[in-house]
Design a protein around this motif. Structure first.
Motif, mmCIF file in Angstrom:
data_model
loop_
_atom_site.group_PDB
_atom_site.id
_atom_site.type_symbol
_atom_site.label_atom_id
_atom_site.label_comp_id
_atom_site.label_asym_id
_atom_site.label_seq_id
_atom_site.Cartn_x
_atom_site.Cartn_y
_atom_site.Cartn_z
ATOM 1 N N ASP A 29 35.887 48.294 48.876
ATOM 2 C CA ASP A 29 35.550 49.107 48.080
ATOM 3 C C ASP A 29 34.472 48.569 46.850
ATOM 4 O O ASP A 29 34.773 48.751 45.669
ATOM 5 N N ASN A 30 33.588 49.739 47.423
ATOM 6 C CA ASN A 30 33.044 49.152 46.013
ATOM 7 C C ASN A 30 32.921 50.420 44.833
ATOM 8 O O ASN A 30 32.691 49.699 43.230
ATOM 9 N N SER A 31 33.565 51.658 45.261
ATOM 10 C CA SER A 31 34.063 52.447 44.166
ATOM 11 C C SER A 31 34.948 51.711 42.680
ATOM 12 O O SER A 31 35.602 52.588 41.900
ATOM 13 N N LYS A 32 35.553 51.109 43.016
ATOM 14 C CA LYS A 32 36.873 50.316 42.208
ATOM 15 C C LYS A 32 36.879 49.144 41.746
ATOM 16 O O LYS A 32 37.768 48.386 40.894
ATOM 17 N N ASP A 37 36.378 42.708 36.217
ATOM 18 C CA ASP A 37 37.256 42.036 37.800
ATOM 19 C C ASP A 37 36.703 40.886 37.807
ATOM 20 O O ASP A 37 37.129 40.448 37.996
ATOM 21 N N TYR A 38 35.406 39.583 37.327
ATOM 22 C CA TYR A 38 35.355 38.939 37.059
ATOM 23 C C TYR A 38 34.646 38.105 35.697
ATOM 24 O O TYR A 38 34.550 38.952 34.990
ATOM 25 N N TYR A 49 28.763 45.083 42.398
ATOM 26 C CA TYR A 49 29.058 46.077 43.056
ATOM 27 C C TYR A 49 29.737 45.609 44.167
ATOM 28 O O TYR A 49 29.201 43.959 44.452
ATOM 29 N N ALA A 50 29.591 45.970 45.069
ATOM 30 C CA ALA A 50 29.594 45.633 46.223
ATOM 31 C C ALA A 50 28.448 45.732 47.123
ATOM 32 O O ALA A 50 27.696 46.864 47.008
ATOM 33 N N ASN A 51 28.282 44.782 48.443
ATOM 34 C CA ASN A 51 26.564 45.115 49.532
ATOM 35 C C ASN A 51 27.034 44.192 50.803
ATOM 36 O O ASN A 51 28.431 43.399 50.572
ATOM 37 N N THR A 52 25.830 44.423 51.554
ATOM 38 C CA THR A 52 26.654 44.156 52.888
ATOM 39 C C THR A 52 26.133 42.886 53.060
ATOM 40 O O THR A 52 26.329 42.314 54.178
ATOM 41 N N GLU A 53 25.013 42.353 51.919
ATOM 42 C CA GLU A 53 25.011 40.749 52.414
ATOM 43 C C GLU A 53 25.040 40.410 50.783
ATOM 44 O O GLU A 53 24.594 40.858 50.162
ATOM 45 N N THR A 130 25.081 25.774 39.138
ATOM 46 C CA THR A 130 26.247 25.969 39.969
ATOM 47 C C THR A 130 26.046 26.542 39.034
ATOM 48 O O THR A 130 26.204 27.378 37.515
ATOM 49 N N VAL A 131 27.463 27.791 39.093
ATOM 50 C CA VAL A 131 28.059 28.638 39.069
ATOM 51 C C VAL A 131 29.568 28.167 39.060
ATOM 52 O O VAL A 131 29.809 28.583 40.254
ATOM 53 N N ASN A 132 30.072 29.158 38.131
ATOM 54 C CA ASN A 132 31.910 28.692 38.823
ATOM 55 C C ASN A 132 32.581 30.461 37.846
ATOM 56 O O ASN A 132 31.979 31.203 36.787
ATOM 57 N N VAL A 133 32.936 31.421 38.973
ATOM 58 C CA VAL A 133 33.462 32.557 38.886
ATOM 59 C C VAL A 133 34.552 32.982 39.406
ATOM 60 O O VAL A 133 35.786 31.541 40.172
ATOM 61 N N THR A 134 35.900 33.156 38.552
ATOM 62 C CA THR A 134 37.156 33.648 38.956
ATOM 63 C C THR A 134 37.187 35.254 38.923
ATOM 64 O O THR A 134 36.376 36.268 37.769
ATOM 65 N N GLN A 135 38.105 35.393 39.468
ATOM 66 C CA GLN A 135 38.345 36.865 39.707
ATOM 67 C C GLN A 135 40.068 37.350 39.311
ATOM 68 O O GLN A 135 40.986 36.956 38.851
ATOM 69 N N ASN A 136 39.122 38.213 37.794
ATOM 70 C CA ASN A 136 40.324 38.465 37.254
ATOM 71 C C ASN A 136 40.650 39.424 36.895
ATOM 72 O O ASN A 136 42.063 39.971 36.552
ATOM 73 N N GLY A 137 40.669 40.414 38.291
ATOM 74 C CA GLY A 137 41.767 41.804 38.140
ATOM 75 C C GLY A 137 41.312 41.800 39.776
ATOM 76 O O GLY A 137 41.377 40.729 40.929
ATOM 77 N N ASP A 138 42.345 42.880 40.468
ATOM 78 C CA ASP A 138 42.714 43.331 41.795
ATOM 79 C C ASP A 138 41.411 43.750 42.158
ATOM 80 O O ASP A 138 41.299 44.785 41.535
ATOM 81 N N ILE A 139 41.218 43.968 43.582
ATOM 82 C CA ILE A 139 40.496 43.840 44.089
ATOM 83 C C ILE A 139 40.473 44.731 45.251
ATOM 84 O O ILE A 139 41.490 43.973 46.047
#
Length: 418
Positions: A29-32, A37-38, A49-53, A130-139
């Protein structure tokens, strides 16, 4: 998170991860989504933001990818250094014989730069960013599910190298020089039509990028790739040639190796293979590459329609054949070799009948609108040689910004050999 893809772009100070695409198994859900969050190690997040690709977009839409855009500003630590003239640093990635030294010349005697023919000793293999990512929030997904925050770190398993991956890596063997080989990168217009004639831009890198890795010239800065970007190709469709030199080909004594001539032979060979307009060949280069451009203009005076010379110079007693050439010269005030070196060259060319615009000092970090005005003011003089000096800055600073100026690039393509 299913996987992470690093999206890289090349900027004035080199290739960077400009965005991360995080793939999920359901539409998000892009709106949220929010930037909190990361988190991305050692990076500042600017948009989420979200995307289809797995691609950057002007606005988000619900899709299985979350795009995390990152700041790509030039670091203040690299803007003005290290080094001026012959001691200016290259991109610092190679670990080769010429690393840390970008060519300059004190005309006419020279001296002090990397030795002519100094060879690279680095690996021919590229090291992916390289890149390191963490998801901090609820998605939140579009079907009402929630993927809880997770302290685990994910590293990219894929990468998309924008523009760089549009170049072919090839090797030229020159029969005129004992079959010596030259690695090169070639961009062919995506809608190439043999019935049309296309201009060609030849870019030559600085000594700090001397390398066995064929793509280092593409990733060190904008000098090669800027001409192949979609926006530039939409205006000025062209071939782009970027040789990768494995040794220093021009030195502070205003001397070149035979690789300068081999590069010229390569251009001639490409003219046979493709529909390239011989009246719209352009050469450009930074530091060592700019010096090589000058050497070409002297030895092959009828070949190039125009030259963009960045952070370089040459023995002013040798430049007479360039008096009628279309040149745009860019140096920085703090470059202790290129700035006085180009002063000497322009004075020598004036004595041979060249018209040189008043030496103008620009703020390289000004807005696009301000720089456009600077370009217009300079072109209004109607001279065959334009001379720009960046306020402050050192040797490397010059090419971090020179190739970003749209009006200068547009000027190049308007030049046609008579």
């Amino acid at each position: 998170m299913k996987n992470v893809t690093a999206i890289t772009e090349v900027f004035g100070d080199g290739q960077k991860v400009s965005a991360v695409a995080v793939e999920y198994d359901k539409d998000i859900d892009n709106s949220k989504l929010t930037t909190s969050d990361y988190s991305v190690d050692s990076k500042t997040i600017t948009k989420v933001y979200a995307n289809t690709e797995a691609a950057k977009a002007s606005k988000g839409v619900n899709g299985k990818y979350v795009i995390i855009e990152l700041s790509t500003d030039i670091s203040p630590d690299t803007r003005n250094g290290p080094g001026n003239g012959a001691n200016g640093a290259g991109n610092g990635q190679n670990g080769n014989a010429a690393q840390g030294a970008s060519q300059g010349a004190n005309p006419p005697q020279g001296g002090g730069g990397p030795s002519l023919g100094s060879a690279a000793s680095d690996s021919s293999e590229s090291k992916p960013l390289t890149v390191n990512v963490t998801q901090n929030g609820d998605i939140a997904t579009t079907d009402g599910q929630t993927y809880k925050a997770d302290a685990g770190v994910m590293t990219n398993s894929k990468d998309i190298n924008l523009v760089v991956e549009d170049f072919k890596q090839l090797v030229y063997t020159d029969p005129n020089y004992n079959n010596e080989k030259l690695m090169y990168n070639l961009y062919v217009p995506k809608n190439y039509d043999p019935s049309k004639k296309y201009p060609l831009v030849l870019f030559m890198h600085d000594a700090g990028v001397v390398s066995n890795n064929p793509t280092n010239t593409l990733t060190q800065g904008l000098g090669a790739v800027i001409w192949a970007t979609p926006s530039e190709q939409a205006k000025n469709e062209c071939f782009v040639l970027a040789p990768q030199y494995t040794s220093v080909i021009a030195d502070d004594s205003s001397t070149t190796t035979e690789l300068m001539d081999i590069t010229v032979d390569l251009v001639k060979e490409l003219e046979k293979q493709y529909s390239i307009d011989p009246n719209r060949l352009y050469n450009t280069g930074q530091s060592m590459g700019g010096m090589t451009s000058i050497a070409m203009d002297i030895k092959y005076p009828d070949m190039f329609a125009a030259s963009l010379l960045v952070a370089c110079q040459w023995d002013p007693t040798k430049v007479t054949p360039m008096a009628k050439d279309n040149l745009w010269i860019i140096v920085s005030e703090g470059d202790s070799k290129a700035s006085p070196g180009m002063d000497a060259i322009t004075e020598a060319l004036k004595k041979q009948g060249a018209t040189v615009s008043s030496k103008a000092t620009w703020n390289a970090e000004a807005s696009a609108a301000e720089l456009s005005t600077d370009v217009s003011n300079m072109l209004a003089a109607g001279c065959n040689i334009n001379y720009t000096v960046f306020k402050n800055g050192s040797h490397r600073y010059t090419w971090q910004y020179a190739y970003t100026i749209e009006g200068v690039r547009d000027w190049l393509f308007k030049q046609v050999k008579k």
